[in-house]
Design a protein around this motif. Structure first.
Motif, PDB file in Angstrom:
ATOM      1  N   ALA A 174     -22.301 103.526 148.111  1.00 30.11           N
ATOM      2  CA  ALA A 174     -23.317 102.593 147.623  1.00 30.11           C
ATOM      3  C   ALA A 174     -23.130 102.235 146.160  1.00 30.11           C
ATOM      4  O   ALA A 174     -23.809 101.347 145.653  1.00 30.11           O
ATOM      5  CB  ALA A 174     -24.708 103.158 147.848  1.00 30.11           C
ATOM      6  N   CYS A 175     -22.189 102.868 145.485  1.00 31.36           N
ATOM      7  CA  CYS A 175     -21.870 102.422 144.121  1.00 31.36           C
ATOM      8  C   CYS A 175     -21.441 100.957 144.149  1.00 31.36           C
ATOM      9  O   CYS A 175     -21.517 100.270 143.130  1.00 31.36           O
ATOM     10  CB  CYS A 175     -20.774 103.299 143.516  1.00 31.36           C
ATOM     11  N   HIS A 176     -21.017 100.471 145.309  1.00 28.40           N
ATOM     12  CA  HIS A 176     -20.646  99.062 145.455  1.00 28.40           C
ATOM     13  C   HIS A 176     -21.869  98.145 145.465  1.00 28.40           C
ATOM     14  O   HIS A 176     -21.726  96.939 145.642  1.00 28.40           O
ATOM     15  CB  HIS A 176     -19.815  98.844 146.714  1.00 28.40           C
ATOM     16  N   THR A 177     -23.038  98.681 145.264  1.00 29.96           N
ATOM     17  CA  THR A 177     -24.223  97.828 145.153  1.00 29.96           C
ATOM     18  C   THR A 177     -24.348  97.223 143.760  1.00 29.96           C
ATOM     19  O   THR A 177     -25.155  96.330 143.538  1.00 29.96           O
ATOM     20  CB  THR A 177     -25.509  98.586 145.541  1.00 29.96           C
ATOM     21  N   VAL A 178     -23.552  97.714 142.822  1.00 30.18           N
ATOM     22  CA  VAL A 178     -23.507  97.125 141.480  1.00 30.18           C
ATOM     23  C   VAL A 178     -22.054  96.834 141.126  1.00 30.18           C
ATOM     24  O   VAL A 178     -21.146  97.488 141.622  1.00 30.18           O
ATOM     25  CB  VAL A 178     -24.135  98.044 140.405  1.00 30.18           C
ATOM     26  N   GLY A 179     -21.849  95.846 140.311  1.00 32.98           N
ATOM     27  CA  GLY A 179     -20.503  95.527 139.873  1.00 32.98           C
ATOM     28  C   GLY A 179     -19.931  94.311 140.578  1.00 32.98           C
ATOM     29  O   GLY A 179     -20.620  93.608 141.324  1.00 32.98           O
ATOM     30  N   PHE A 180     -18.652  94.099 140.334  1.00 31.95           N
ATOM     31  CA  PHE A 180     -17.997  92.904 140.858  1.00 31.95           C
ATOM     32  C   PHE A 180     -16.570  93.242 141.260  1.00 31.95           C
ATOM     33  O   PHE A 180     -16.053  94.311 140.950  1.00 31.95           O
ATOM     34  CB  PHE A 180     -17.998  91.792 139.803  1.00 31.95           C
ATOM     35  N   SER A 181     -15.948  92.293 141.936  1.00 36.42           N
ATOM     36  CA  SER A 181     -14.552  92.437 142.344  1.00 36.42           C
ATOM     37  C   SER A 181     -13.814  91.139 142.101  1.00 36.42           C
ATOM     38  O   SER A 181     -14.376  90.050 142.246  1.00 36.42           O
ATOM     39  CB  SER A 181     -14.464  92.787 143.828  1.00 36.42           C
ATOM     40  N   HIS A 182     -12.539  91.262 141.751  1.00 38.71           N
ATOM     41  CA  HIS A 182     -11.679  90.087 141.664  1.00 38.71           C
ATOM     42  C   HIS A 182     -11.385  89.587 143.075  1.00 38.71           C
ATOM     43  O   HIS A 182     -11.251  90.379 144.016  1.00 38.71           O
ATOM     44  CB  HIS A 182     -10.377  90.426 140.938  1.00 38.71           C
ATOM     45  N   CYS A 183     -11.298  88.303 143.216  1.00 39.60           N
ATOM     46  CA  CYS A 183     -11.102  87.671 144.528  1.00 39.60           C
ATOM     47  C   CYS A 183      -9.900  88.237 145.277  1.00 39.60           C
ATOM     48  O   CYS A 183      -9.958  88.432 146.496  1.00 39.60           O
ATOM     49  CB  CYS A 183     -10.958  86.163 144.363  1.00 39.60           C
ATOM     50  N   GLY A 184      -8.821  88.501 144.575  1.00 39.16           N
ATOM     51  CA  GLY A 184      -7.605  88.967 145.224  1.00 39.16           C
ATOM     52  C   GLY A 184      -7.749  90.284 145.959  1.00 39.16           C
ATOM     53  O   GLY A 184      -6.942  90.602 146.833  1.00 39.16           O
ATOM     54  N   ARG A 185      -8.794  91.045 145.665  1.00 41.44           N
ATOM     55  CA  ARG A 185      -8.994  92.345 146.301  1.00 41.44           C
ATOM     56  C   ARG A 185      -9.541  92.248 147.722  1.00 41.44           C
ATOM     57  O   ARG A 185      -9.530  93.235 148.452  1.00 41.44           O
ATOM     58  CB  ARG A 185      -9.920  93.220 145.464  1.00 41.44           C
TER      59      ARG A 185
END
Length: 141
Positions: A6-17
């Motif tokens: 659930a740490c993925h509930t904050v933050g961002f990712s680059h499109c290529g990922r």
């Protein structure tokens, strides 16, 4: 591990990922069929083929700046950004936990506190003699 995801509930990712999930998933399905169609369309608009590699999207399309259980609600709706996220809901071994955390924020919070406390006790690697310390998180040295 499910609670820690659930740490993925904050933050961002680059499109290529994650572009492989929205453009080149398989020969028969360009978009990962486990992904919500509207969400995939939104991502395809935000991250078209050839997009500037510095462009990012939030990992949580619902409450991107709040640490909460919306991550699990998103998984139930096919809105997991990464395959590793979505598989938590599509795999029978973890689906019940996702459903519990989605419907019960207190259960999620308690599980997260327990898991992050255990993780903190593992210590930090400070020497290559103790294991691989990655220079780039997504790749082995």
């Amino acid at each position: 591990m499910i609670a820690l995801s659930a740490c993925h509930t904050v933050g961002f990712s680059h499109c290529g990922r994650f572009q492989n999930r929205i453009f080149n998933f398989s020969r028969t399905n360009p978009v990962d069929p486990s992904m919500n169609k509207q969400y995939a369309d939104q991502l395809r608009t935000s991250c078209p083929i050839g997009v500037d590699p510095t462009i990012v999207v939030f990992m949580d399309p619902t409450t991107p700046r709040t640490f909460d259980n919306a991550y699990f609600k998103n998984l139930q709706q096919g809105k997991g950004l990464f395959t590793s996220d979505e598989v938590l809901f599509t795999d029978g071994r973890s689906k019940a936990s996702v459903n519990t955390f989605a419907g019960n924020p207190q259960a999620f919070n308690q599980a997260f506190v327990t898991a992050i406390t255990k993780l903190a006790r593992t210590g930090v690697k400070t020497s290559p003699r103790n294991g691989n310390i990655r220079r780039v998180c997504g790749a082995f040295n």
